[in-house]
Design a protein around this motif. Structure first.
Motif, PDB file in Angstrom:
ATOM      1  N   GLU A   1       0.853  -1.482  -0.089  1.00  0.00           N
ATOM      2  CA  GLU A   1       0.016   0.064  -0.118  1.00  0.00           C
ATOM      3  C   GLU A   1       0.769   1.376  -0.033  1.00  0.00           C
ATOM      4  N   GLY A   2       0.444   2.356  -0.683  1.00  0.00           N
ATOM      5  CA  GLY A   2       1.042   3.531  -0.632  1.00  0.00           C
ATOM      6  C   GLY A   2       2.069   3.600  -1.823  1.00  0.00           C
ATOM      7  N   THR A   3       3.320   4.269  -1.557  1.00  0.00           N
ATOM      8  CA  THR A   3       4.263   4.477  -2.483  1.00  0.00           C
ATOM      9  C   THR A   3       5.665   4.002  -1.999  1.00  0.00           C
ATOM     10  N   GLY A   4       6.500   3.826  -2.771  1.00  0.00           N
ATOM     11  CA  GLY A   4       8.007   3.679  -2.090  1.00  0.00           C
ATOM     12  C   GLY A   4       8.623   5.099  -1.851  1.00  0.00           C
ATOM     13  N   GLU A   5      10.095   5.301  -2.006  1.00  0.00           N
ATOM     14  CA  GLU A   5      10.491   6.475  -1.967  1.00  0.00           C
ATOM     15  C   GLU A   5      10.555   7.235  -3.499  1.00  0.00           C
ATOM     16  N   VAL A   6       9.359   8.245  -3.656  1.00  0.00           N
ATOM     17  CA  VAL A   6       9.101   8.962  -4.866  1.00  0.00           C
ATOM     18  C   VAL A   6      10.375   9.867  -5.047  1.00  0.00           C
ATOM     19  N   ALA A   7      10.833   9.836  -6.400  1.00  0.00           N
ATOM     20  CA  ALA A   7      11.783  10.820  -6.716  1.00  0.00           C
ATOM     21  C   ALA A   7      11.737  10.903  -8.076  1.00  0.00           C
ATOM     22  N   ALA A   8      12.409  12.019  -8.700  1.00  0.00           N
ATOM     23  CA  ALA A   8      12.046  12.504 -10.024  1.00  0.00           C
ATOM     24  C   ALA A   8      13.599  13.143 -10.315  1.00  0.00           C
ATOM     25  N   LYS A   9      13.731  12.689 -11.810  1.00  0.00           N
ATOM     26  CA  LYS A   9      14.790  13.481 -12.380  1.00  0.00           C
ATOM     27  C   LYS A   9      14.303  14.129 -13.859  1.00  0.00           C
ATOM     28  N   PHE A  10      14.816  15.455 -14.126  1.00  0.00           N
ATOM     29  CA  PHE A  10      14.227  16.369 -14.861  1.00  0.00           C
ATOM     30  C   PHE A  10      15.530  16.889 -15.746  1.00  0.00           C
ATOM     31  N   SER A  11      15.517  16.723 -17.009  1.00  0.00           N
ATOM     32  CA  SER A  11      16.647  17.462 -17.671  1.00  0.00           C
ATOM     33  C   SER A  11      16.133  18.323 -18.787  1.00  0.00           C
ATOM     34  N   ALA A  12      16.947  19.386 -19.030  1.00  0.00           N
ATOM     35  CA  ALA A  12      16.352  20.580 -19.942  1.00  0.00           C
ATOM     36  C   ALA A  12      17.559  21.240 -20.539  1.00  0.00           C
TER      37      ALA A  12
END
Length: 195
Positions: free
Chosen positions: A64-75
């Motif tokens: 239930e729920g999420t794991g350790e949510v993280a994001a990467k963004f490149s521009a």
């Protein structure tokens, strides 16, 4: 659902109560000298499964729920002032941005726009989090022109209350769902308030 392309990113600066700050909404969509999107990736959406054993079988799985949510963004080529703002760098009276003991990025909401395989509008939004940029680098020219590498940013999300529940990421498909996701992320901002 397979995402195709990465048309634009919208970044909204939030205040300490995670409410949109008027005039601090930025759209990155490939306009000259205003930056262009390159890629994004969100990880940690699924929590680790916990298996409960009994009677010589796997009796139940808790997930239930999420794991350790993280994001990467490149521009590519984000405007200098915009980048420094969402990275929390302080500007001196002489116009120099510093990274040091007072560096504290503001919370931001982010919307990434793509399409599905059939051309439908697809949105992936993170309700609140902070940007980071761990390194800066350059290399010498070597006789022939090479395309520059995009800049890479991290984004550490926190959960935000949406309709009475703590949410981290939102997904939408189609114009109606996309508009609803935009409202959840950015609220209803008056026309002409984009940065």
């Amino acid at each position: 659902m397979t995402a195709v392309g990465f048309r634009r990113a919208t970044i909204q600066v939030l205040d300490s109560d995670l409410k949109p700050v008027s005039g601090k909404k930025y759209v990155v969509e490939g306009k000259t000298k205003e930056g262009a999107t390159s890629s994004f990736e969100i990880t940690g959406l699924t929590p680790e499964a916990l298996k409960l054993y009994g009677s010589d079988i796997t009796y139940e799985i808790f997930q239930e729920g999420t794991g350790e949510v993280a994001a990467k963004f490149s521009a590519l080529d984000l405007p200098f002032e915009m980048e420094n703002e969402f990275l929390g760098r302080k500007k001196s009276a002489k116009g120099v941005y510093h990274v040091g003991e007072e560096t504290n990025p503001p919370y931001c909401a982010v919307l990434f726009e793509s399409s599905d395989l059939h051309g439908g509008k697809m949105g992936t939004g993170i309700y609140a989090g902070k940007f980071g940029k761990d390194s800066v680098s350059a290399k010498s020219k070597e006789g022939k022109m090479e395309a520059p590498d995009p800049d890479e940013y991290t984004f550490e999300p926190i959960e935000k209350e949406i309709d009475g529940k703590k949410e981290a990421v939102g997904f939408a498909l189609g114009s109606e769902g996309f508009a609803a996701l935009e409202e959840e992320l950015f609220g209803t901002t008056p026309a002409g308030s984009e940065g």
